[in-house]
Scaffold this motif. Structure first.
Motif, PDB file in Angstrom:
ATOM      1  N   MET A 205       1.002  -1.228   0.022  1.00 11.24           N
ATOM      2  CA  MET A 205       0.191   0.256  -0.211  1.00 11.24           C
ATOM      3  C   MET A 205       0.667   1.155  -0.109  1.00 11.24           C
ATOM      4  O   MET A 205       0.181   2.049  -0.537  1.00 11.24           O
ATOM      5  N   LEU A 206       1.922   1.100   0.531  1.00  6.78           N
ATOM      6  CA  LEU A 206       2.516   2.729   0.664  1.00  6.78           C
ATOM      7  C   LEU A 206       3.533   2.845  -0.729  1.00  6.78           C
ATOM      8  O   LEU A 206       3.681   3.447  -1.040  1.00  6.78           O
ATOM      9  N   ARG A 207       4.038   1.651  -0.849  1.00  4.20           N
ATOM     10  CA  ARG A 207       4.593   1.598  -2.360  1.00  4.20           C
ATOM     11  C   ARG A 207       3.548   2.585  -3.305  1.00  4.20           C
ATOM     12  O   ARG A 207       4.139   3.258  -4.105  1.00  4.20           O
ATOM     13  N   SER A 208       2.293   1.984  -3.236  1.00  4.82           N
ATOM     14  CA  SER A 208       2.121   2.215  -3.851  1.00  4.82           C
ATOM     15  C   SER A 208       0.777   3.686  -4.572  1.00  4.82           C
ATOM     16  O   SER A 208       0.998   4.257  -4.963  1.00  4.82           O
ATOM     17  N   GLN A 209       0.984   3.971  -2.947  1.00  4.68           N
ATOM     18  CA  GLN A 209       0.686   5.821  -2.729  1.00  4.68           C
ATOM     19  C   GLN A 209       1.867   6.419  -2.618  1.00  4.68           C
ATOM     20  O   GLN A 209       1.707   7.848  -2.530  1.00  4.68           O
ATOM     21  N   ARG A 210       3.378   5.898  -3.048  1.00  7.39           N
ATOM     22  CA  ARG A 210       4.184   6.494  -3.250  1.00  7.39           C
ATOM     23  C   ARG A 210       4.750   8.111  -1.836  1.00  7.39           C
ATOM     24  O   ARG A 210       4.842   8.753  -1.265  1.00  7.39           O
ATOM     25  N   GLN A 211       4.352   6.331  -0.626  1.00 10.14           N
ATOM     26  CA  GLN A 211       4.382   7.416   0.659  1.00 10.14           C
ATOM     27  C   GLN A 211       5.999   6.181   1.290  1.00 10.14           C
ATOM     28  O   GLN A 211       6.431   4.498   1.296  1.00 10.14           O
ATOM     29  N   PRO A 212       6.802   6.657   2.181  1.00 12.58           N
ATOM     30  CA  PRO A 212       7.814   6.292   2.711  1.00 12.58           C
ATOM     31  C   PRO A 212       7.186   5.327   3.844  1.00 12.58           C
ATOM     32  O   PRO A 212       6.641   6.399   4.381  1.00 12.58           O
ATOM     33  N   GLY A 213       7.833   4.118   4.544  1.00  8.86           N
ATOM     34  CA  GLY A 213       8.160   4.144   5.647  1.00  8.86           C
ATOM     35  C   GLY A 213       8.691   2.956   6.357  1.00  8.86           C
ATOM     36  O   GLY A 213       9.731   3.219   5.844  1.00  8.86           O
ATOM     37  N   VAL A 214       8.729   2.276   7.254  1.00  8.71           N
ATOM     38  CA  VAL A 214      10.026   1.717   8.062  1.00  8.71           C
ATOM     39  C   VAL A 214       9.863  -0.254   8.539  1.00  8.71           C
ATOM     40  O   VAL A 214       8.145  -0.072   8.829  1.00  8.71           O
ATOM     41  N   LEU A 215      10.034  -0.984   7.442  1.00  8.03           N
ATOM     42  CA  LEU A 215       9.271  -2.268   7.613  1.00  8.03           C
ATOM     43  C   LEU A 215      11.076  -2.342   9.980  1.00  8.03           C
ATOM     44  O   LEU A 215      11.711  -2.553   9.449  1.00  8.03           O
ATOM     45  N   VAL A 216       9.752  -2.551   9.817  1.00  8.95           N
ATOM     46  CA  VAL A 216      10.798  -3.155  11.295  1.00  8.95           C
ATOM     47  C   VAL A 216      10.004  -4.606  11.754  1.00  8.95           C
ATOM     48  O   VAL A 216       9.520  -5.388  11.279  1.00  8.95           O
ATOM     49  N   THR A 217      11.918  -5.285  11.880  1.00 10.48           N
ATOM     50  CA  THR A 217      11.558  -7.244  11.649  1.00 10.48           C
ATOM     51  C   THR A 217      12.155  -7.068  13.230  1.00 10.48           C
ATOM     52  O   THR A 217      13.549  -6.953  13.615  1.00 10.48           O
ATOM     53  N   VAL A 218      12.119  -8.088  13.718  1.00 12.53           N
ATOM     54  CA  VAL A 218      12.217  -9.015  15.374  1.00 12.53           C
ATOM     55  C   VAL A 218      13.312  -9.539  14.744  1.00 12.53           C
ATOM     56  O   VAL A 218      13.392 -10.914  14.185  1.00 12.53           O
ATOM     57  N   THR A 219      14.346  -9.706  14.716  1.00  9.64           N
ATOM     58  CA  THR A 219      15.500 -10.757  14.301  1.00  9.64           C
ATOM     59  C   THR A 219      16.256 -12.166  15.343  1.00  9.64           C
ATOM     60  O   THR A 219      16.412 -12.291  15.122  1.00  9.64           O
ATOM     61  N   ALA A 220      15.894 -11.189  16.396  1.00 11.22           N
ATOM     62  CA  ALA A 220      16.623 -11.968  17.891  1.00 11.22           C
ATOM     63  C   ALA A 220      16.354 -11.859  19.160  1.00 11.22           C
ATOM     64  O   ALA A 220      15.343 -10.964  19.525  1.00 11.22           O
ATOM     65  N   VAL A 221      15.638 -13.092  19.666  1.00 11.19           N
ATOM     66  CA  VAL A 221      15.293 -13.189  21.277  1.00 11.19           C
ATOM     67  C   VAL A 221      16.262 -14.062  22.146  1.00 11.19           C
ATOM     68  O   VAL A 221      16.453 -15.155  21.297  1.00 11.19           O
ATOM     69  N   ARG A 222      16.349 -13.406  23.051  1.00 11.39           N
ATOM     70  CA  ARG A 222      16.881 -14.347  24.355  1.00 11.39           C
ATOM     71  C   ARG A 222      16.172 -14.376  25.082  1.00 11.39           C
ATOM     72  O   ARG A 222      16.025 -13.137  25.916  1.00 11.39           O
ATOM     73  N   GLY A 223      15.312 -15.310  25.956  1.00 10.71           N
ATOM     74  CA  GLY A 223      14.603 -15.375  27.064  1.00 10.71           C
ATOM     75  C   GLY A 223      13.164 -15.377  26.241  1.00 10.71           C
ATOM     76  O   GLY A 223      13.087 -15.491  25.163  1.00 10.71           O
ATOM     77  N   HIS A 224      12.101 -14.725  26.746  1.00 10.68           N
ATOM     78  CA  HIS A 224      10.878 -14.690  27.080  1.00 10.68           C
ATOM     79  C   HIS A 224      10.901 -13.202  26.288  1.00 10.68           C
ATOM     80  O   HIS A 224      11.084 -12.417  26.520  1.00 10.68           O
ATOM     81  N   SER A 225       9.518 -13.648  24.984  1.00  9.30           N
ATOM     82  CA  SER A 225       9.316 -12.022  25.018  1.00  9.30           C
ATOM     83  C   SER A 225       8.216 -12.338  24.183  1.00  9.30           C
ATOM     84  O   SER A 225       7.706 -13.637  23.833  1.00  9.30           O
ATOM     85  N   PRO A 226       7.721 -11.214  24.098  1.00  9.14           N
ATOM     86  CA  PRO A 226       6.017 -11.365  23.441  1.00  9.14           C
ATOM     87  C   PRO A 226       5.572 -11.937  21.896  1.00  9.14           C
ATOM     88  O   PRO A 226       5.019 -12.562  21.745  1.00  9.14           O
ATOM     89  N   ARG A 227       6.697 -11.628  21.212  1.00  9.08           N
ATOM     90  CA  ARG A 227       6.642 -12.056  19.479  1.00  9.08           C
ATOM     91  C   ARG A 227       8.171 -12.911  19.250  1.00  9.08           C
ATOM     92  O   ARG A 227       8.864 -12.665  20.216  1.00  9.08           O
TER      93      ARG A 227
END
Length: 275
Positions: A9-31
Motif C-alpha cells: 500500500m505504501l509503495r502504491s501510494q508513494r509514501q515512505p515507511g519503515v519495516l521493523v523485524t524481530v531478528t533475535a530473541v533471548r529469553g522470553h518476549s511477546p513475539r
C-alpha cells in the motif's frame, strides 16, 4: 492489515515507511523472531509485541523517516522491570533485537519513444526497483511481442500507447518523474519537451540527439514557447555518460541508464545529508 499488504500500500501510494523485524530473541518476549511491523508517518500495521518494546521501535522508525535515512539500523530492547522504559513496564525477562529497514519512495522514469534505444534502456531499468512508464504513438512498439522481455521485471511497468499527443501522459505522472525524450519524430520530441517544461513538479528532462537538434529546439522554445534561458537549463542534452561514444543502441542505453542511476544515488545521498 498485515505487514506485507501495508508495504504494498505504501509503495502504491508513494509514501515512505519503515519495516521493523524481530531478528533475535533471548529469553522470553511477546513475539518470536521473524515478527514484523510496518511504521508509516502517522499509522502502523501489524505488531512486534506491543508495549514499551513496540513504542520504542515506532519512535526510532519515525526518526528514520524524518531523517530520510538511507540505511537500516538495529536496536535492542530489554524486557525487564529494571531496564529503562518510557511507555510502561514489560517484564517478560527477554532481550529483543530488531532490524529497522527504511522503505523509500521509488523513483519514476518515463521514456517517450520506444524505438531501439528506448527498449534497450527500458530492459536495463526494468531490473531496478522503480516505476517505469513506456510511451509511444506507434501501437506496434508496445505490442505484446515487444513487451515480453519485461515479464519478470523488478520495476513496475506502465505502458501508454498514445496515437496522438503523447505529451498528455505528463500530467498524470507522479511528482519528481524523470523524463527521457527519444521518439522517432523530432516534432514529437519538441512537443514533449515543451509540455514537460510547462508541467510543474517533474524531475529531470533528458533529450536524445545532437547539439544541432538542441540548438534548433532551444531557439524555437525561446522564440515561440515563451521560455527564458533559466527554464531551458532544465533540459539535459545529450543524455548519458560522455565517455560512452558508441552510437549502438545498447551502448547508448547503458550510458543513459548509468547516468540516471547515478542521479538517483546522488539524490538519496543529498536527502540523507540534508536530514
Amino acid at each position: 492489515m498485515l505487514w506485507l499488504r501495508a508495504v504494498e500500500m505504501l509503495r502504491s501510494q508513494r509514501q515512505p515507511g519503515v519495516l521493523v523485524t524481530v531478528t533475535a530473541v533471548r529469553g522470553h518476549s511477546p513475539r518470536h523472531a521473524g515478527a514484523k511491523m510496518v511504521v508509516g508517518e502517522h499509522d502502523t500495521w501489524d505488531s512486534v509485541g506491543g508495549g514499551n518494546l513496540e513504542m520504542v521501535a515506532i519512535q526510532r522508525a519515525r526518526a528514520l523517516l524524518a531523517q530520510d535515512a538511507p540505511a537500516p539500523v538495529t536496536i535492542s530492547s530489554q524486557l525487564s522491570d529494571k531496564a529503562p522504559y518510557e511507555h510502561g513496564v514489560q517484564c517478560c525477562g527477554g532481550v529483543v533485537t530488531m532490524l529497522l529497514e527504511p522503505l523509500h519512495v521509488t523513483p519514476v522514469v518515463a521514456i517517450f519513444g520506444m524505438g531501439h534505444v528506448g527498449h534497450e534502456l527500458a530492459r536495463i531499468l526494468a531490473r531496478h526497483d522503480l516505476d517505469l512508464h513506456l510511451v509511444d504513438t506507434r501501437p506496434e512498439q508496445l505490442a505484446e511481442a515487444m513487451m515480453g522481455p519485461y515479464a519478470d521485471a523488478d520495476a513496475r511497468i506502465h505502458s501508454h500507447q498514445m496515437p496522438v499527443l503523447p505529451e498528455l501522459v505528463l500530467g498524470g505522472l507522479p511528482a519528481g518523474t524523470h523524463i527521457l525524450v527519444m521518439t522517432h519524430d523530432h516534432a514529437e520530441d519538441y512537443a514533449i519537451v515543451d509540455a514537460a517544461l510547462r508541467t510543474e513538479g517533474l524531475g529531470s528532462i533528458g533529450l536524445i540527439g545532437s547539439s544541432a537538434k538542441w540548438s534548433r529546439f532551444r531557439s524555437r522554445l525561446l522564440r515561440e514557447g515563451g521560455f527564458d534561458l533559466e527554464a531551458l537549463e532544465r533540459v539535459r542534452t545529450p543524455i548519458g555518460l560522455p565517455t560512452v561514444t558508441s552510437k549502438e543502441p545498447a551502448a547508448i542505453a547503458v550510458g543513459v541508464a548509468a547516468d540516471l542511476l547515478g542521479t538517483f544515488a546522488h539524490q538519496r545521498l543529498s536527502a540523507a545529508h540534508s536530514g
